[in-house]
Design an enzyme around this catalytic site. Structure first.
Site, short mmCIF file in Angstrom:
data_model
loop_
_atom_site.label_atom_id
_atom_site.label_comp_id
_atom_site.label_asym_id
_atom_site.label_seq_id
_atom_site.Cartn_x
_atom_site.Cartn_y
_atom_site.Cartn_z
CG ASP A 64 -2.31 0.93 1.10
OD1 ASP A 64 -2.28 1.46 0.03
OD2 ASP A 64 -2.81 1.21 1.94
CG ASN A 119 -5.21 0.30 8.98
OD1 ASN A 119 -5.30 0.38 7.86
ND2 ASN A 119 -3.90 0.68 9.57
CG PHE A 121 -10.48 5.65 9.49
CD1 PHE A 121 -10.76 7.11 9.91
CD2 PHE A 121 -9.30 5.30 9.86
CE1 PHE A 121 -9.78 7.90 10.29
CE2 PHE A 121 -8.36 5.98 10.76
CZ PHE A 121 -8.72 7.29 10.81
CB VAL A 122 -13.93 8.30 5.06
CG1 VAL A 122 -14.25 10.06 5.18
CG2 VAL A 122 -12.88 8.08 4.07
CD GLU A 123 -12.98 9.36 13.21
OE1 GLU A 123 -13.03 7.92 13.68
OE2 GLU A 123 -12.25 10.18 13.94
CB SER A 254 -7.30 11.12 16.03
OG SER A 254 -7.72 9.66 15.83
CG HIS A 271 0.68 4.91 10.96
ND1 HIS A 271 1.29 4.01 11.83
CD2 HIS A 271 -0.25 4.36 10.33
CE1 HIS A 271 0.80 2.71 11.68
NE2 HIS A 271 -0.05 3.03 10.40
#
Length: 362
Positions: A64, A119, A121-123, A254, A271
């Site tokens: 990735d 893992n 995501f869009v938040e 976060s 990260h």
């Protein structure tokens, strides 16, 4: 060659992850391996590590390439999680390339504007605490502001680049470093474009104005240093004087940090929280402790959009280390200064059309 894990004795660091760091350090040409406080085992190489060498090893970056986290400011009059969750677009469905008004790296149009699995995501999140007023002002954020956090990478493009290498060279070095780097740079650019496209898609769907990225930092990449050395980062963000979003979980905060890491850390920072359970363990333990309904609403009151029940368990907050411990270690080792924290409102993992209809009717 040397190995240094920048984590306190009270941090959760698996011995297998440390062993992988030493295995990497034994590779030809390796100079220094730095493990971040979110260090955990990966497939063949540790995740949460920055690895400096005289030789370029594509497998240390992984498939990735270009995976990273971007943060976008959001202007929205009212943020009601239940309503917004119902309006999130299907980010498993690619956008029409004809609608993209910039050049697409490598001409790769497959999966464009999609989030992927694992893992990623869009938040939609809210700034819940400012920890450094000056730094937060510089970033243009204040307590109560909304942001969109997008974590994804180069999807099939990065995978095809690594596969082309491993089919011939396995875990060995790049035979043609320049050719690999050219393809690598395309994947890094593609990942950044992908994050911008998803932010725009979400903004349009929920009726919000989404600004330019405040942060867009890659954590799977290789950097060519000025002395001809290669710095591989696998789940480690560039920490040389830039802002980095260190992701927690869908049920925790976060943190945006101002990074200032030095050579001992290979100029890198963590990260995210880092896994403390394998996906299999998280699935097994989660099914014994939680229902699907419980996992759709987190302890902080946010909602999770996820149509994949297995993924709900695999990515449960309990499968990860405590984000506060990771941040404390970044501070203790003088790698970063916390700027602010965010708390999730809606976290998108994968489309859940049935739940979207249910939420939309309430």
């Amino acid at each position: 060659m040397s190995v240094h894990v920048l984590a306190s004795g009270s941090s959760w660091i698996e011995s297998d992850a440390v062993a992988q760091c030493h295995q990497v350090a034994a590779l030809d040409g390796m100079l220094h391996v730095a493990g971040m406080p979110d260090l955990h085992p990966g497939k063949g190489a540790p995740i949460g590590a920055a690895m400096r060498s005289r030789v370029l090893y594509p497998f240390l970056v992984g498939s990735d390439i270009g995976c990273g986290i971007a943060v976008f400011p959001v202007a929205l009059k009212k943020a009601v999680p239940e309503r917004l969750a119902a309006r999130f677009p299907d980010l498993d469905r690619a956008v029409d390339p004809a609608e993209v008004d910039e050049e697409i790296p490598a001409g790769h149009t497959d999966s464009l504007g999609t989030v992927g699995r694992g893992n990623h995501f869009v938040e939609l999140a809210r700034v819940d605490a400012v920890l450094d007023d000056g730094q937060a002002t510089r970033a243009g954020l204040a307590r109560g502001d909304l942001v969109l956090i997008v974590h994804s990478g180069s999807r099939g493009l990065g995978e095809s680049i690594l596969r082309a290498h491993t089919e011939t060279h396995g875990a060995g070095p790049a035979e043609d470093a320049a050719a690999y780097l050219a393809a690598h740079d395309d994947a890094v650019g593609w990942g950044s474009l992908n994050r911008r496209l998803m932010a725009a898609r979400v903004g349009a769907a929920i009726g919000a104005d989404v600004g330019a990225a405040i942060v867009d930092e890659c954590h799977n990449l290789v950097e060519v240093l000025g002395n001809g050395e290669y710095l591989h980062r696998k789940g480690a963000a560039r920490g040389d004087g830039r802002d980095v979003l260190v992701a927690g979980t869908r049920g925790t905060r976060s943190f945006l940090v101002a990074a200032h890491a030095g050579p001992e850390a290979n100029w890198s920072v963590a990260h995210g929280a880092g896994r403390k359970m394998s996906r299999a363990d998280a699935l097994r333990r989660g099914k014994a402790k939680h229902t699907v309904a419980e996992l759709r609403r987190t302890p902080v009151g946010s909602l999770v959009v996820c149509g994949d029940r297995q993924l709900l368990f695999e990515e449960a907050p309990t499968a990860y280390k405590k984000i506060e411990r990771v941040i404390d270690d970044l501070v203790a080792f003088d790698l970063a200064t916390p700027v602010l924290s965010t708390v999730p409102l809606v976290t998108y993992k994968t489309a859940d059309k049935g739940r979207r209809r249910d939420l939309g009717s309430t």
